[in-house]
Write a protein that holds these residues in place. Structure first.
Motif, mmCIF file in Angstrom:
data_model
loop_
_atom_site.group_PDB
_atom_site.id
_atom_site.type_symbol
_atom_site.label_atom_id
_atom_site.label_comp_id
_atom_site.label_asym_id
_atom_site.label_seq_id
_atom_site.Cartn_x
_atom_site.Cartn_y
_atom_site.Cartn_z
ATOM 1 N N GLU A 113 19.490 -28.439 -5.820
ATOM 2 C CA GLU A 113 19.649 -29.731 -6.489
ATOM 3 C C GLU A 113 20.660 -30.564 -5.721
ATOM 4 O O GLU A 113 21.792 -30.128 -5.510
ATOM 5 N N ASP A 117 19.519 -20.887 -6.481
ATOM 6 C CA ASP A 117 19.796 -22.316 -6.633
ATOM 7 C C ASP A 117 20.695 -22.846 -5.525
ATOM 8 O O ASP A 117 20.713 -24.055 -5.271
ATOM 9 N N ALA A 118 21.429 -21.965 -4.883
ATOM 10 C CA ALA A 118 22.293 -22.380 -3.781
ATOM 11 C C ALA A 118 22.615 -21.167 -2.926
ATOM 12 O O ALA A 118 22.613 -20.025 -3.404
ATOM 13 N N GLY A 170 29.383 -26.177 -10.014
ATOM 14 C CA GLY A 170 27.963 -26.315 -9.699
ATOM 15 C C GLY A 170 27.042 -25.775 -10.764
ATOM 16 O O GLY A 170 25.816 -25.776 -10.577
ATOM 17 N N SER A 229 25.432 -31.628 -5.311
ATOM 18 C CA SER A 229 26.459 -30.604 -5.456
ATOM 19 C C SER A 229 27.551 -30.813 -4.414
ATOM 20 O O SER A 229 27.318 -31.365 -3.338
ATOM 21 N N GLU A 230 28.731 -30.349 -4.724
ATOM 22 C CA GLU A 230 29.860 -30.504 -3.816
ATOM 23 C C GLU A 230 29.627 -29.701 -2.555
ATOM 24 O O GLU A 230 29.286 -28.516 -2.603
ATOM 25 N N SER A 231 29.809 -30.333 -1.409
ATOM 26 C CA SER A 231 29.576 -29.663 -0.130
ATOM 27 C C SER A 231 30.747 -28.748 0.217
ATOM 28 O O SER A 231 31.911 -29.057 -0.069
ATOM 29 N N THR A 232 30.417 -27.613 0.839
ATOM 30 C CA THR A 232 31.445 -26.668 1.275
ATOM 31 C C THR A 232 31.515 -26.572 2.790
ATOM 32 O O THR A 232 32.278 -25.758 3.311
ATOM 33 N N ASN A 247 21.628 -26.374 -1.129
ATOM 34 C CA ASN A 247 21.658 -26.650 -2.563
ATOM 35 C C ASN A 247 20.278 -27.137 -2.990
ATOM 36 O O ASN A 247 19.756 -28.109 -2.435
ATOM 37 N N GLU A 254 25.173 -24.210 4.303
ATOM 38 C CA GLU A 254 24.922 -24.194 2.865
ATOM 39 C C GLU A 254 23.552 -24.764 2.574
ATOM 40 O O GLU A 254 22.953 -25.459 3.407
ATOM 41 N N ARG A 293 21.797 -20.472 -11.268
ATOM 42 C CA ARG A 293 22.246 -21.160 -12.475
ATOM 43 C C ARG A 293 21.717 -20.499 -13.743
ATOM 44 O O ARG A 293 22.314 -20.643 -14.797
#
Length: 622
Positions: A292, A270-271, A339, A295-298, A290, A288, A364
């Motif tokens: 979906e 999923d990521a 996430g 989601s919060e970016s890293t 994702n 990264e 997930r």
């Protein structure tokens, strides 16, 4: 002919009993009529044998009891119509009973033999059906991508071959139900009706179940191997796509982004995250993916690795996994919780023996990741490590080339200063002394004065030549006034008209100014060689760098020549290309026929040239 007749006589499906009665009666009538003419040529006892074919045929085709009935009918017909007294039954004559006994014995033997042959034929047909059913199931199951999907059709084949109301192949354990029989398979069971004959049950247990178990095991193994092969092919294709990017020298950011996408697609994650290890307990996100959005970016975020899979992979220098984040805390675990991630695996990126970072895949869905998937992920990290090593090697090569350029420029400056401060000054001093000496010589020594005047003029010409050489090595105006004034001075000395368009209002790094100046100087010299050039334009500008923070100096030199310049001919333009590329820039020459020649140069003012800039500043440049 005889074989077909025998096969028809002992065929498995008998004709109806009515047909048997009619055939028996017909044989008896025909045989009774046939005896009448034969009485004239054969003894009466031998004529009883005429009735045997009917008994034999009926007992063979319709069975023992039909044969017994035909035997009795034949004995009565022979006794009534041919044995004296004609027209009456004589039960007391032993010869009549002997004939009946012979008929019965023939009926019994032929019926029994026919029944045995029929049973053998039926068994052969059943075995053929079983073999055909097993062969069909083998082709069906072994040829299927999903074995479970074809089990209903395979069950129908068994039911048809064994003439059962139904049959069901269950790959998983099922509860025992009343009125059903479960025959164990490996794996699963074959479910059939509970009221089938024992003979059919034995055939199923002894003939079908062993073969079916073998086929199911082979099908399952083949399906697993096929799935493994498909996964391997998909993995190799993904690795090949990333390897192509690495081989083509694509920017490192694009490579790690491609790794994140390919790993997520291949492992159905999923990521995915690519972290760079900054220190004992911190990492920074460099790529990264994702599945979906939202989601919060890293990217660019610095995070503590405590209690995360990254910590395990980095500190152990080998692949690691976390089957569940339940009960875990820490910055990375908090990101996973935010996430909705349940589990993750990570593999370290090892570059030339040192741990550079880690690639992490997250899911997930509930449950642990597939077994061994962290080791499959490690194959991607090997490519990332290769890309990093290549990037560092290219950066080091570019830096070394830049250092050579900076060293050459510094040597040029040193030569220029030495010539300016010593040789030029000495020539000026010698010129003045010659002029002073010339003025001191009396006029009557005209020849001597003429020679001194010529020598002084020659010294002045040598001084001017030396000035041109010094300006070619490193013009003082470039260091003092900057690129645009130096280029304008160069344009004024050009043999062809030159229009300079420059929007610079600030000084540039020295290494950039020197490189741009030499490009323009060489391009103007090439243009001056062509008699058909009537005008040259020089455009100088600074634009924002779209691929990295900072600015880029763009230089375009265009003339209206026939357009036949070739950077591969001679060392002028080729050397300039090497200089520009050594500084991380690009050099483009376009010369379409009849449209003139254009030299386009882009020089970054950050990154590769920083060392040269510092060296330039320390030596008194800009």
């Amino acid at each position: 002919m005889h074989g077909r007749l025998a096969s028809w006589l002992v065929r498995v499906s008998r004709p109806s009993a009515a047909v048997g009665i009619a055939v028996g009666a017909g044989f008896t009538v025909v045989e009774t009529l046939l005896v009448v003419p034969l009485r004239q040529v054969a003894p009466m006892e031998a004529l009883a044998l005429v009735y045997l074919p009917g008994v034999l045929v009926v007992s063979t085709v319709w069975g023992l009891w039909s044969g017994v009935a035909t035997s009795i009918l034949s004995a009565l017909a022979f006794d009534y119509f041919h044995t004296p007294p004609i027209g009456r039954f004589q039960t007391g004559d032993w010869r009549d009973w002997l004939g009946l006994s012979v008929y019965l014995m023939v009926a019994t033997v032929s019926g029994s033999l026919a029944q045995l042959a029929r049973a053998r034929a039926l068994e052969s047909i059943e075995r053929k059906r079983e073999a055909d059913a097993v062969a069909e199931m083998t082709r069906l199951i072994l040829g299927a991508d999903d074995v479970r999907a074809v089990l209903p059709e395979a069950s129908d084949r068994i039911a048809y071959a064994m003439q059962l109301p139904y049959a069901a192949i269950e790959p998983d354990p099922v509860p025992q139900r009343e009125g059903q029989i479960q025959l164990p398979l490996d794996p699963g069971a074959l479910v059939v009706p509970g009221d089938i004959p024992d003979r059919v049950l034995r055939r199923l247990r002894d003939g079908v179940v062993p073969g079916l178990s073998t086929v199911l095991r082979a099908g399952g193994s083949l399906q697993a191997n096929r799935a493994g092969l498909q996964a391997l092919l998909a993995q190799q294709a993904a690795l090949r796509r990333v390897a192509v990017l690495v081989a083509n020298g694509v920017a490192f950011t694009e490579i790690v982004a491609a790794v994140a996408i390919e790993a997520a697609d291949l492992f159905n994650a999923d990521a995915t995250r690519v972290w760079r290890w900054d220190g004992p307990r911190t990492v920074t996100g460099v790529a990264e993916y994702n599945r979906e959005p939202g989601s919060e970016s890293t990217l660019g975020k610095q995070v503590d690795v405590a209690d995360g899979v990254a910590e395990l992979a980095l500190h152990r220098s080998r692949p690691a996994r976390i089957d569940s984040y339940e009960g875990r805390s820490g910055p990375l675990a908090d990101l996973a919780h935010a996430g909705g991630m349940h589990a993750s695996v990570g593999a370290p990126i090892v570059v030339e023996g040192r741990v550079w970072g880690v690639v992490v895949a997250l899911w997930r869905r509930a449950g642990p990741p597939p077994p061994g998937i962290e080791h499959e992920l490690a194959k991607f990290t090997e490519l990332v490590a290769t890309a990093i090593a290549n990037t560092e090697s290219r950066a080091e090569l570019t830096a070394s080339r830049a250092r050579l350029v900076f060293a050459a420029d510094e040597a040029r400056r040193g030569i220029e200063r030495e010539l300016h401060d010593t040789v030029q000054q000495r020539l000026i001093s010698l010129g003045l002394e010659l002029r002073f000496a010339e003025a001191m010589i009396p006029e009557e020594f005209g020849e001597v004065r003429s020679r001194l005047s010529d020598t002084s003029a020659g010294l002045s010409a040598a001084f001017e030549n030396l000035q041109r050489i010094v300006r070619g090595i490193h013009p003082a105006l470039l260091s003092q006034g900057g690129l645009v004034p130096a280029v304008k001075a160069l344009a004024r000395r050009s043999a062809v008209p030159v229009a300079v368009h420059g929007g610079l209002n600030h000084r540039l790094p020295g290494y950039v100014e020197v490189a741009a100046y030499h490009v323009i100087s060489e391009a103007l010299a090439n243009s001056a060689k062509h008699a058909d050039v009537s005008e040259v334009s020089v455009e100088i500008d600074v634009v924002a760098d779209e691929s990295a923070p900072g600015e880029i100096l763009t230089v375009t030199v265009h003339d209206d020549s026939a357009g036949d310049a070739d950077p591969n001919q001679g060392s002028g333009l080729a050397g300039l290309r090497d200089r520009v590329e050594a500084l991380g820039g690009t050099f483009t020459l376009t010369n379409p026929a009849g449209a003139g020649t254009s030299v386009n140069v882009k020089l970054p003012m950050a990154g590769q040239g920083r060392q040269g800039l510092e060296a330039d500043r320390s030596s008194g440049g800009t």
